[in-house]
Design an enzyme around this catalytic site. Structure first.
Site, PDB file in Angstrom:
ATOM      1  N   HIS A 133       0.835  -1.197   0.000  1.00  0.00           N
ATOM      2  CA  HIS A 133       0.000   0.000   0.000  1.00  0.00           C
ATOM      3  C   HIS A 133       0.877   1.257   0.000  1.00  0.00           C
ATOM      4  O   HIS A 133       0.650   2.189  -0.787  1.00  0.00           O
ATOM      5  CB  HIS A 133      -0.907  -0.002   1.232  1.00  0.00           C
ATOM      6  CG  HIS A 133      -1.748   1.232   1.378  1.00  0.00           C
ATOM      7  ND1 HIS A 133      -3.077   1.288   1.009  1.00  0.00           N
ATOM      8  CD2 HIS A 133      -1.439   2.470   1.854  1.00  0.00           C
ATOM      9  CE1 HIS A 133      -3.540   2.499   1.241  1.00  0.00           C
ATOM     10  NE2 HIS A 133      -2.568   3.240   1.761  1.00  0.00           N
ATOM     11  N   GLU A 134       1.898   1.265   0.867  1.00  0.00           N
ATOM     12  CA  GLU A 134       2.798   2.421   0.924  1.00  0.00           C
ATOM     13  C   GLU A 134       3.610   2.553  -0.365  1.00  0.00           C
ATOM     14  O   GLU A 134       3.860   3.663  -0.846  1.00  0.00           O
ATOM     15  CB  GLU A 134       3.725   2.308   2.130  1.00  0.00           C
ATOM     16  CG  GLU A 134       3.006   2.308   3.475  1.00  0.00           C
ATOM     17  CD  GLU A 134       2.123   3.523   3.666  1.00  0.00           C
ATOM     18  OE1 GLU A 134       2.556   4.638   3.283  1.00  0.00           O
ATOM     19  OE2 GLU A 134       0.992   3.375   4.181  1.00  0.00           O
ATOM     20  N   HIS A 137       1.977   4.568  -3.065  1.00  0.00           N
ATOM     21  CA  HIS A 137       2.182   6.017  -3.061  1.00  0.00           C
ATOM     22  C   HIS A 137       3.413   6.388  -3.892  1.00  0.00           C
ATOM     23  O   HIS A 137       3.414   7.388  -4.604  1.00  0.00           O
ATOM     24  CB  HIS A 137       2.361   6.520  -1.628  1.00  0.00           C
ATOM     25  CG  HIS A 137       1.104   6.522  -0.818  1.00  0.00           C
ATOM     26  ND1 HIS A 137      -0.043   7.167  -1.231  1.00  0.00           N
ATOM     27  CD2 HIS A 137       0.809   5.970   0.398  1.00  0.00           C
ATOM     28  CE1 HIS A 137      -0.985   7.009  -0.310  1.00  0.00           C
ATOM     29  NE2 HIS A 137      -0.492   6.284   0.675  1.00  0.00           N
TER      30      HIS A 137
END
Length: 277
Positions: A133-134, A137
């Site tokens: 998920h990170e 980014h």
């Protein structure tokens, strides 16, 4: 005997626009058109600010690498291989609130931070989902806007403008952050390639604890998400749902769970696996 887990598809050549959520794309375009944004980025996110965040993190956290917590480092390395990314620095920081975040100002020295309580709460595949998920980014170049949103939330005294401009910027940034989260949940799914793993993370962050985590039921939580999704019987319920999002930094967990379940079942997700697998 537990069944052997299949090897995930390595998504060589994956592009951000192939999995970016439509609401993220729309919110990003709106943010880019906001007057004064470029000047604000230059003032708040210069090289000094980047160095301050980096020094604070490296001085107050433990860097994870092949010699320090190597099993977590390997989860990161594999996630980067799947998403076709360079491996950023990774740290764990003592904090009782389960959370993770990414800093990537001006595209330099990107790093991810995991809170210690998050590691206590999640199983290794779920930790990898958080890392992915990170990484989402980073894959989508969210870093500058994310960092600016964090600074805006820390203190209004740092903002060289005031009044309506500040409020409008803060509101639009928070809307963008919520939209960007849907994209990064998709990145988590592309790495884990199992919707229940991503939904389990959302469930545990919603109401889990180290004592309860093993007893929670992903199918029941997903059914709860479907029930919420169907509560649009009248205009008042729709308005109440909209009010729930005001001021939030993340979309509601049930909405994220429902959205990732839908995308997992979509042709778009399957086509990405087939195209890059």
């Amino acid at each position: 005997m537990r069944p052997m887990q299949r090897e995930p598809h390595i998504l060589l050549g994956l592009r951000a626009d192939q999995f970016r959520h439509p609401v993220d794309l729309q919110a990003t375009r709106s943010l880019q058109q906001l007057p004064g944004l470029g000047l604000l980025i230059q003032n708040l996110l210069g090289s000094t600010a980047e160095q301050v965040f980096y020094l604070d993190n490296i001085a107050s956290s433990i860097q994870i690498n092949e010699h320090q917590l190597p099993e977590i480092h390997q989860l990161l390395v594999q996630a980067c291989r799947i998403l076709d990314l360079e491996v950023p620095q990774l740290y764990v920081r003592q904090n009782p609130v389960p959370n993770a975040y990414t800093f990537a100002m001006q595209g330099k020295k990107p790093f991810i931070v995991l809170h210690s309580s998050l590691l206590d709460l999640l199983e290794p595949p779920e930790i990898q989902a958080v890392l992915a998920h990170e990484l989402g980014h980073l894959k989508c170049n969210h870093g500058v806007y994310l960092t600016m949103a964090n600074i805006l939330m820390l203190s209004t005294s740092l903002i060289p403008f005031g009044g309506l401009f500040y409020q409008a910027l803060q509101d639009q940034l928070m809307h963008w952050v919520r939209c960007a989260e849907f994209t990064c949940d998709r990145a988590a799914l592309l790495v884990t390639q199992e919707a229940k793993t991503v939904i389990s993370v959302l469930m545990k962050l919603c109401g889990g604890s180290p004592q309860l985590a093993a007893k929670l039921n992903v199918d029941a939580f997903l059914e709860q998400a479907r029930t919420y999704d169907e509560l649009d019987d009248d205009l008042w319920q729709v308005e109440l749902k909209q009010m729930q999002n005001v001021g939030r930094t993340h979309p509601l967990p049930v909405l994220r769970a429902r959205e990732i379940d839908r995308w997992f079942r979509s042709n778009t997700y399957q086509q990405i696996l087939e195209l890059h697998g």
